[in-house]
Design an enzyme around this catalytic site. Sequence first.
Site, PDB file in Angstrom:
ATOM      1  N   LYS A 101     -13.717   1.864  -4.241  1.00  0.00           N
ATOM      2  CA  LYS A 101     -14.754   2.184  -3.202  1.00  0.00           C
ATOM      3  C   LYS A 101     -15.916   2.948  -3.842  1.00  0.00           C
ATOM      4  O   LYS A 101     -17.053   2.988  -3.488  1.00  0.00           O
ATOM      5  CB  LYS A 101     -14.197   2.783  -1.963  1.00  0.00           C
ATOM      6  CG  LYS A 101     -13.259   2.359  -1.090  1.00  0.00           C
ATOM      7  CD  LYS A 101     -12.581   3.261  -0.049  1.00  0.00           C
ATOM      8  CE  LYS A 101     -11.512   2.429   0.575  1.00  0.00           C
ATOM      9  NZ  LYS A 101     -10.968   3.357   1.686  1.00  0.00           N
ATOM     10  N   GLU A 160       0.690  -1.110  -0.096  1.00  0.00           N
ATOM     11  CA  GLU A 160       0.125   0.018  -0.080  1.00  0.00           C
ATOM     12  C   GLU A 160       1.017   1.463  -0.119  1.00  0.00           C
ATOM     13  O   GLU A 160       0.507   2.044  -0.673  1.00  0.00           O
ATOM     14  CB  GLU A 160      -0.990  -0.012   0.990  1.00  0.00           C
ATOM     15  CG  GLU A 160      -2.266   0.961   1.040  1.00  0.00           C
ATOM     16  CD  GLU A 160      -2.874   0.956   2.233  1.00  0.00           C
ATOM     17  OE1 GLU A 160      -4.244   0.511   1.641  1.00  0.00           O
ATOM     18  OE2 GLU A 160      -2.977   1.163   3.400  1.00  0.00           O
ATOM     19  N   HIS A 200       6.060 -26.698   3.490  1.00  0.00           N
ATOM     20  CA  HIS A 200       4.978 -27.861   2.923  1.00  0.00           C
ATOM     21  C   HIS A 200       4.106 -27.237   2.068  1.00  0.00           C
ATOM     22  O   HIS A 200       3.246 -28.026   1.696  1.00  0.00           O
ATOM     23  CB  HIS A 200       4.408 -28.418   4.043  1.00  0.00           C
ATOM     24  CG  HIS A 200       5.529 -29.002   5.055  1.00  0.00           C
ATOM     25  ND1 HIS A 200       5.994 -30.368   4.860  1.00  0.00           N
ATOM     26  CD2 HIS A 200       5.913 -28.796   6.383  1.00  0.00           C
ATOM     27  CE1 HIS A 200       6.925 -30.651   5.957  1.00  0.00           C
ATOM     28  NE2 HIS A 200       6.740 -29.756   6.611  1.00  0.00           N
TER      29      HIS A 200
END
Length: 542
Positions: A503, A354, A385
Amino acid sequence: MDKETAWRALEQLADTERTHHLKDLLQDPDRFEQFSFRQDELLLDLSRQRLTPATLKALLQLAEGCQLGSWIEALFSGESINNTEQRPALHTALRQPAHNSFMLDGQDINQDVHRELERMEHLVSQLHQQQWRGFSGEPIDTLVNIGVGGSDLGPMMVCHGLEEFQPAAARAIKIHFISSMDGSQLSSLLQHLDPARTLFLVASKSFTTADTLANAATARDWLRQASDIPDPLLLKRHFIGITARPEKAQEWGLSADNLLHFWDWVGGRYSLWSTIGFAIAVRIGMDGFKALLDGASRMDNHFRHAPGSSNLPVLLALAEIWNINFLDIHAHAILPYDGRLAHLPAYLEQLEMESNGKSVDRDGQRVQHRTCPVLWGEIGPNAQHAFYQLLHQGSEAVMCDFIVAANRYGDAGESLQSQHRLTLANCLAQARVLALGDSALDQAASSAWQHYHGNQPSTLILLDKLTPGALGALIALYEHKVFVQSVIWNINPFDQWGVELGKQMANTLLPHIGARPQQGFDTATEGLLNELNQLTTGSKPA
């Protein structure tokens, strides 16, 4: 040397030094001494980075050519280095000792910071002493932190990392974190909570964040259904707000007595040091919270005053600049070998991507080079793993950060101490194999698919012990590293305009969800709106 000259010199170095393999560089018996650096309880080991003394010298010249020293001073002195929003970035002021003074626009903001910390301490003390009572008169025993982004990731990461440091009075308070917009976290959690004993912490800088306010409204409705006392009293007993816009929080219904403040010069992803860290203080007590601040403050002083050749944030940043811009490595794995740091990768994903995920420089021009890489990560033993196959034998060059504490379980039994030794061995083993490949065991691969090429660069950050102070220093190290890189790339790390358009578009689309959509969107969006309309309302597509 100016920036352009230094950059060209590094490009020329890269033409020859990109062929160097770490298995050869690590033959130097002095390499660890040359490329490891200590600051208090933290050791930064860059010996497995594909650096030579000549490379490091050239990188330091690049930093000098970018006027890094002046930018560091501008950061700490309160200049408006967040140029697109015309304000300073003063998260470092949140962790200054109380006796310091810091004047900004004629106001001693250090007094303001510590006044809010005192108010926070009072509220924390009420919870720890079981003096905060819910609507039935019973003491609060559950805190639910409602936030998103920096109001969630930082406090959650620190609370999880330092759980063992909670004082006895804090153990009666359970803490939960809620961030998902869809309500799935909250709806599941509320089934297991007692409304009479639950306190909600609504953390939002603007107090307009849709995700946070949606969850807060659901929590408010849940409390209303459980109690018949009037809203003002109900909200005063069961809500605390933390915001830079107290008037917005009061409009929502929160009591002024239950509001904690922070400031617009604090970016959300840098805000855990402020009253946004309320949940941290509840978990580890105010003494623990102050130790966290102190660790960060000590790293601040080191960053501000140490020369570049021994400055940990500067060196960490420059090693990554070499990887990203000159060795063409654009993936970065964060690998803590400590389950207590499980949330650190997600925290750093926000902090770095960000902040520096930008393609336009401070002058409004498109950058001509790479900036922030893609970050991801996991607890190291689990990641072994999962995606280590790609690290060791994939086609992507990846730089890795290994983070581990030297000491743990000192007062525990042999079984836990043995597990810690196993973790340490795995951490060192993976860093060694990534660097050396097959030669780590002095044996050639018997087949092509068993071959380990190595030469994947990594940094190892060794904490003496994971404590509040050490974690504070570690977080500040990464914060300042991000800032140094932003200076080299000439970008603003303190805005995040890239999250705004989505947004706005969501607000545009919201009235069309579950209703017959109007035309005017792209064909893909219109098609999906029609499908959603049919599935949610049973009506035929338009």
